[in-house]
Design a protein around this motif. Structure first.
Motif, PDB file in Angstrom:
ATOM      1  N   GLY A 156      70.212 -10.764  18.921  1.00 32.30           N
ATOM      2  CA  GLY A 156      68.872 -11.071  19.429  1.00 32.30           C
ATOM      3  C   GLY A 156      69.039 -11.699  20.895  1.00 32.30           C
ATOM      4  N   THR A 157      70.196 -12.234  21.479  1.00 32.60           N
ATOM      5  CA  THR A 157      70.183 -12.461  22.780  1.00 32.60           C
ATOM      6  C   THR A 157      70.147 -10.987  23.605  1.00 32.60           C
ATOM      7  OG1 THR A 157      71.526 -14.326  22.297  1.00 32.60           O
ATOM      8  CG2 THR A 157      71.412 -13.619  24.679  1.00 32.60           C
ATOM      9  N   LEU A 158      70.758  -9.966  23.303  1.00 31.47           N
ATOM     10  CA  LEU A 158      70.689  -8.702  23.837  1.00 31.47           C
ATOM     11  C   LEU A 158      69.269  -8.102  23.820  1.00 31.47           C
ATOM     12  CD1 LEU A 158      74.310  -7.138  22.826  1.00 31.47           C
ATOM     13  CD2 LEU A 158      73.365  -8.235  24.861  1.00 31.47           C
ATOM     14  N   ALA A 159      68.671  -8.105  22.728  1.00 31.63           N
ATOM     15  CA  ALA A 159      67.355  -7.502  22.512  1.00 31.63           C
ATOM     16  C   ALA A 159      66.332  -8.313  23.517  1.00 31.63           C
ATOM     17  CB  ALA A 159      66.852  -7.865  21.127  1.00 31.63           C
ATOM     18  N   PRO A 202      59.569 -14.349  23.094  1.00 25.40           N
ATOM     19  CA  PRO A 202      60.919 -14.172  23.293  1.00 25.40           C
ATOM     20  C   PRO A 202      61.949 -15.305  22.797  1.00 25.40           C
ATOM     21  CG  PRO A 202      60.048 -14.973  25.316  1.00 25.40           C
ATOM     22  CD  PRO A 202      58.728 -14.829  24.245  1.00 25.40           C
ATOM     23  N   PHE A 203      61.405 -16.340  22.341  1.00 21.85           N
ATOM     24  CA  PHE A 203      62.441 -17.419  22.106  1.00 21.85           C
ATOM     25  C   PHE A 203      62.277 -17.944  20.769  1.00 21.85           C
ATOM     26  CE2 PHE A 203      60.683 -19.025  26.351  1.00 21.85           C
ATOM     27  CZ  PHE A 203      61.410 -18.196  27.082  1.00 21.85           C
ATOM     28  N   SER A 204      62.117 -16.847  19.964  1.00 21.74           N
ATOM     29  CA  SER A 204      62.087 -16.880  18.303  1.00 21.74           C
ATOM     30  C   SER A 204      63.034 -17.541  17.666  1.00 21.74           C
ATOM     31  CB  SER A 204      61.313 -15.683  17.755  1.00 21.74           C
ATOM     32  OG  SER A 204      62.611 -14.503  17.937  1.00 21.74           O
ATOM     33  N   TYR A 207      63.454 -14.371  13.635  1.00 19.50           N
ATOM     34  CA  TYR A 207      64.118 -13.080  14.127  1.00 19.50           C
ATOM     35  C   TYR A 207      63.669 -11.930  14.391  1.00 19.50           C
ATOM     36  CZ  TYR A 207      68.609 -10.722  15.360  1.00 19.50           C
ATOM     37  OH  TYR A 207      69.465 -10.039  15.883  1.00 19.50           O
ATOM     38  N   GLN A 208      62.485 -11.738  13.526  1.00 12.59           N
ATOM     39  CA  GLN A 208      61.805 -10.512  13.567  1.00 12.59           C
ATOM     40  C   GLN A 208      61.088 -10.171  15.102  1.00 12.59           C
ATOM     41  OE1 GLN A 208      58.620 -10.063  10.835  1.00 12.59           O
ATOM     42  NE2 GLN A 208      57.182 -11.359  11.999  1.00 12.59           N
ATOM     43  N   TYR A 239      60.994  -6.366  17.778  1.00 18.50           N
ATOM     44  CA  TYR A 239      59.784  -5.816  18.393  1.00 18.50           C
ATOM     45  C   TYR A 239      60.288  -5.959  19.940  1.00 18.50           C
ATOM     46  CZ  TYR A 239      56.420  -6.413  14.545  1.00 18.50           C
ATOM     47  OH  TYR A 239      55.818  -6.492  13.398  1.00 18.50           O
ATOM     48  N   LEU A 240      60.874  -6.643  20.269  1.00 13.83           N
ATOM     49  CA  LEU A 240      61.287  -6.723  21.723  1.00 13.83           C
ATOM     50  C   LEU A 240      62.146  -5.567  22.111  1.00 13.83           C
ATOM     51  CD1 LEU A 240      62.005 -10.643  22.556  1.00 13.83           C
ATOM     52  CD2 LEU A 240      60.032  -9.374  23.081  1.00 13.83           C
ATOM     53  N   ALA A 241      63.197  -5.200  21.352  1.00 15.13           N
ATOM     54  CA  ALA A 241      64.153  -4.194  21.274  1.00 15.13           C
ATOM     55  C   ALA A 241      63.141  -2.772  21.435  1.00 15.13           C
ATOM     56  CB  ALA A 241      65.094  -4.156  20.351  1.00 15.13           C
TER      57      ALA A 241
END
Length: 207
Positions: free
Chosen positions: A120-123, A169-171, A177-178, A182-184
């Motif tokens: 999640g952090t990498l995404a 971005p801070f989900s 987590y979803q 979307y960000l990735a």
């Protein structure tokens, strides 16, 4: 390998050092010991993910010098491939540094799902970095490349999920987590858009 070596030594290394310095001083601004999942996510999403801007935004920075750009474009390896190789190398460095930070948090007795929070952090970092990269490529100004993702970050802090929805971005901080998926995906779109623009602009100059 020569391209990767030169990039790491002359261009990536200063940014890696900056990331390490920021990571080293992070405990001065945010707690990194005995955190629950929500507080751990806050550290990763609001601090560590910003390393993506540092590592992925400036991959075209050497070519701000027109002489270097002309030299790179005359090599037998295309300029587009050079940029892709730099992005891959910088992304690997970002993955390693993020992983080390995750290990540090676990060592400090923070409780969180390690692999899930790592991805999640990498995404998020990838999304911010590719937003900066695409802006840099389009406007040919490194300042714009840094400014755009930072503005997005500020909007996210101020407006929260209500305004940004699935692109908040801070989900992980709020237990969702979803949004990271979307960000990735958007990060990949921005990456391909930036590379395509570079390739197109080069063909137009040559043509």
């Amino acid at each position: 390998f020569q391209i990767l070596k030169v990039n790491l030594k002359h261009f990536a290394f200063p940014h890696i050092l900056l990331c390490l310095v920021l990571a080293g001083i992070s405990p001065m601004f945010m707690g990194t010991e005995n955190l629950n999942p929500s507080k751990t996510a806050r550290v990763l999403e609001m601090f560590v993910a910003l390393l993506g801007i540092i590592m992925l935004t400036p991959v075209c920075l050497p070519e701000q010098n027109d002489e270097i750009k002309e030299l790179v474009e005359t090599k037998y390896i295309s300029y587009t491939k050079v940029i892709i190789m730099r992005i891959i190398e910088n992304l690997l460095c970002l993955m390693i540094m993020t992983g080390l930070y995750i290990v540090m948090l676990r060592y400090n007795n923070c409780s969180f799902p390690v692999f899930k929070y790592y991805l999640g952090t990498l995404a998020e970092a990838f999304f911010f970095g590719e937003m900066g990269f695409c802006a840099f490529v389009l406007f040919n100004q490194i300042a714009v490349g840094y400014l755009l993702p930072l503005m997005y970050y500020i909007i996210a802090v101020g407006s929260g999920k209500k305004l940004l929805g699935n692109f908040y971005p801070f989900s992980m901080t709020i237990g969702s987590y979803q949004e990271k998926i979307y960000l990735a995906v958007v990060g990949l779109i921005l990456l391909f858009s930036g590379i395509s623009y570079l390739n197109l602009s080069k063909r137009l100059r040559v043509g």
